[in-house]
Write a protein that holds these residues in place. Structure first.
Motif, PDB file in Angstrom:
ATOM      1  N   MET A 161       0.865  -1.188   0.000  1.00  0.00           N
ATOM      2  CA  MET A 161       0.000   0.000   0.000  1.00  0.00           C
ATOM      3  C   MET A 161       0.897   1.232   0.000  1.00  0.00           C
ATOM      4  O   MET A 161       2.049   1.169   0.397  1.00  0.00           O
ATOM      5  N   ASN A 174      -2.144   1.771   8.372  1.00  0.00           N
ATOM      6  CA  ASN A 174      -2.883   1.501   7.137  1.00  0.00           C
ATOM      7  C   ASN A 174      -4.280   0.883   7.278  1.00  0.00           C
ATOM      8  O   ASN A 174      -4.800   0.321   6.327  1.00  0.00           O
ATOM      9  N   ILE A 201      -6.550  -0.523   4.050  1.00  0.00           N
ATOM     10  CA  ILE A 201      -6.856  -1.946   3.889  1.00  0.00           C
ATOM     11  C   ILE A 201      -8.364  -2.157   3.930  1.00  0.00           C
ATOM     12  O   ILE A 201      -8.916  -2.972   3.184  1.00  0.00           O
ATOM     13  N   TYR A 242      -0.754  -8.592   4.133  1.00  0.00           N
ATOM     14  CA  TYR A 242       0.242  -7.802   4.861  1.00  0.00           C
ATOM     15  C   TYR A 242       1.103  -7.039   3.873  1.00  0.00           C
ATOM     16  O   TYR A 242       1.134  -7.358   2.679  1.00  0.00           O
ATOM     17  N   TYR A 267      -3.010  -7.704   8.242  1.00  0.00           N
ATOM     18  CA  TYR A 267      -4.413  -7.517   8.603  1.00  0.00           C
ATOM     19  C   TYR A 267      -5.169  -8.816   8.382  1.00  0.00           C
ATOM     20  O   TYR A 267      -4.873  -9.560   7.447  1.00  0.00           O
ATOM     21  N   SER A 314      -5.087  -6.385  13.442  1.00  0.00           N
ATOM     22  CA  SER A 314      -3.869  -5.945  12.777  1.00  0.00           C
ATOM     23  C   SER A 314      -2.652  -6.341  13.597  1.00  0.00           C
ATOM     24  O   SER A 314      -2.719  -6.491  14.820  1.00  0.00           O
TER      25      SER A 314
END
Length: 441
Positions: free
Chosen positions: A71, A110, A114, A133, A161, A317
């Motif tokens: 990400m 994040n 996500i 991840y 996550y 997470s």
RNA sequence: CGGGGUGUAGCGCAGCCUGGUAGCGCAUCUGCUUUGGGAGCAGAGGGCCGGCGGUUCGAAUCCGUCCACCCCGACCA
């Protein structure tokens, strides 16, 4: 790698700003250079170590069943407005405006991104569980960065996550990460103790910080001394065996171990005999927690369940401070002369030292060994510089490679080289061939 | 964000109080000697003394202001 072609600016003196030992050694060993408060450039040696750590983390996340992705660092503010955190996060969040005057931010974490991905692509329970991840740079504009990369503003973090239909499968995901963490830190030669941590507004017992004990640590910790010499070794089960995984988690959570925010003196004294009570400080290198529907609810991440009804997904997470670990490992493994890398994260396995460059015999033996180590696929750093012997040996101790192979005129005359183990300090003279056989194994 | 401190050569520091040609150690470069635990001798290069403004004939030094960095506390992967 030849030292003569390697960028390794080591220092004899310690720069003034460095207070804790890992920060001092990282600067002296030419691993990092500060760019600004809490922001560092990673020089080749430091970068190699960080990559090694990153790779171990990656392998264990993959093994536990997570999918790697990536990400962005820069995120749109609107997502954070949806979750309500844009205003909550305060000045720790670095806010940026782009050329169109849109509000952006450099991500401190994040969850929003996500969740956005999940709500877009995951519509049915059949798409669950989600196991994602990434390993990415984060930025938190700490009021007071300190201790080098241990508490930087910019840091590399693995965050994973889990996305599940219900609490039970979410718990199974949590347990898997718990076990993966035990294995990950164990591979780095660390004793990271899982400690019950504050789980925030969700409550429950599904939040653990993984702490390595160190006087320079920022957290005050309390635990049963039995944790001080626990061995993860054989306790990693088949991840598909949910019961066995849970068993491991139960085993490692039954003894008292809490950070100060969860610590309760009365419980501590009731559960742990006097002589086994350990009070100290620690460095947080990982944190896992279940946060339920905290983000999926406001962001509308819902799936259609088997019963045809929409359900908000349960999420968790799981973070590991990758760049922090570089410093954490040094805190846990060093001596007066310098760093002592565990082999699994060492930038090179062997430091090959030619004590007298220019001496035909020394050159020949060193170059020959170097070629053979490379051929055997061993990571070796050869000191082919014209420095004095003392400077070379001190430099090798400083950068802490697990093995040193020293080629000097005295030994070469007798047909031997010296093999030194950095950690134990043991030195042994042997024929070059024997050194090759010993270390290339 | 409160309190304290420091900015002078790549790094570590002195000089500032008491204004007058910017120094020391390490590192770097050259030469010679040395070569098993951060060498010796001889020479050389390297500075907008954090920035801006002021006082003064003259400022690294005095005054003001801004910036950067560090330490202690409160907060955090």
């Amino acid at each position: 790698m030849r030292l003569s072609r390697y960028f390794l600016p080591t220092l004899k003196d310690t720069p003034r700003e460095a207070e804790v030992v890992s920060h001092r050694l990282m600067l002296r060993a030419g691993m990092i250079q500060q760019a600004s408060a809490g922001i560092y450039s990673w020089l080749p040696l430091g970068f190699r170590v960080m990559k090694k750590i990153e790779q171990i983390v990656r392998e264990e996340q993959d093994a536990a069943g997570w999918n790697e992705m990536l990400m962005p660092t820069i995120q749109p503010a609107d997502l954070w407005r949806e979750s309500g955190r844009y205003d909550d996060y305060g000045k720790e969040m670095l806010r940026i405006t782009d050329r169109h005057d849109r509000d952006m931010l450099y991500g401190p974490t994040n969850e929003e991104l996500i969740t956005d991905i999940v709500r877009t692509h995951v519509r049915s329970y059949r798409n669950l569980p989600g196991r994602l991840y990434h390993i990415q740079w984060k930025f938190r504009d700490e009021v007071r960065p300190r201790f080098g990369v241990m508490r930087g503003r910019e840091f590399l973090m693995k965050d994973a996550y889990s996305i599940d239909l219900d609490f039970d499968t979410a718990r199974a995901a949590y347990n898997r990460q718990f076990v993966a963490y035990l294995k990950t830190f164990d591979r780095m030669g660390l004793k990271a103790i899982p400690m019950a941590a504050d789980s925030g507004p969700i409550g429950g017992d599904m939040s653990h910080e993984f702490i390595i004990l160190a006087d320079t640590g920022e957290s005050e910790v309390f635990c049963d001394r039995d944790f001080l010499d626990f061995d993860v070794g054989g306790s990693v089960p088949d991840y598909e065996d949910t019961g066995a995984v849970e068993g491991v988690v139960d085993y490692f959570t039954k003894l008292y171990a809490r950070t100060d925010e969860k610590h309760d003196e009365a419980t501590f004294e009731a559960e742990v005999p006097d002589i086994r009570r350990y009070r100290g400080r620690g460095i947080e290198v990982g944190h896992i927690f279940y946060f339920g529907t905290k983000y999926s609810e406001p962001l509308g991440a819902r799936v259609t369940g088997p019963d045809g009804k929409e359900a908000v997904v349960h999420m968790g997470s799981y973070g590991i401070g990758v760049s922090r670990l570089v410093a954490g490992i040094i805190e846990a493994s060093h001596d007066d002369a310098g760093i002592i890398w565990p082999e699994s994260v060492a930038p090179f396995k062997i430091g090959l030292v030619n004590l007298k460059v220019g001496d035909a015999d020394c050159d020949r033996v060193t170059e020959d060994l170097y070629a053979k180590f490379l051929q055997a696929g061993i990571e070796v750093l050869m000191d082919d510089s014209a420095e004095r012997p003392g400077a070379k040996l001190a430099g090798m101790d400083l950068i802490g490679l697990p093995w040193q192979v020293v080629v000097g005129p005295r030994g070469v005359a007798n047909g031997v080289v010296e093999v030194k183990n950095r950690k134990s300090g043991e030195r042994e003279e042997m024929a070059a061939e024997a050194a090759l056989a010993k270390l290339a194994a």
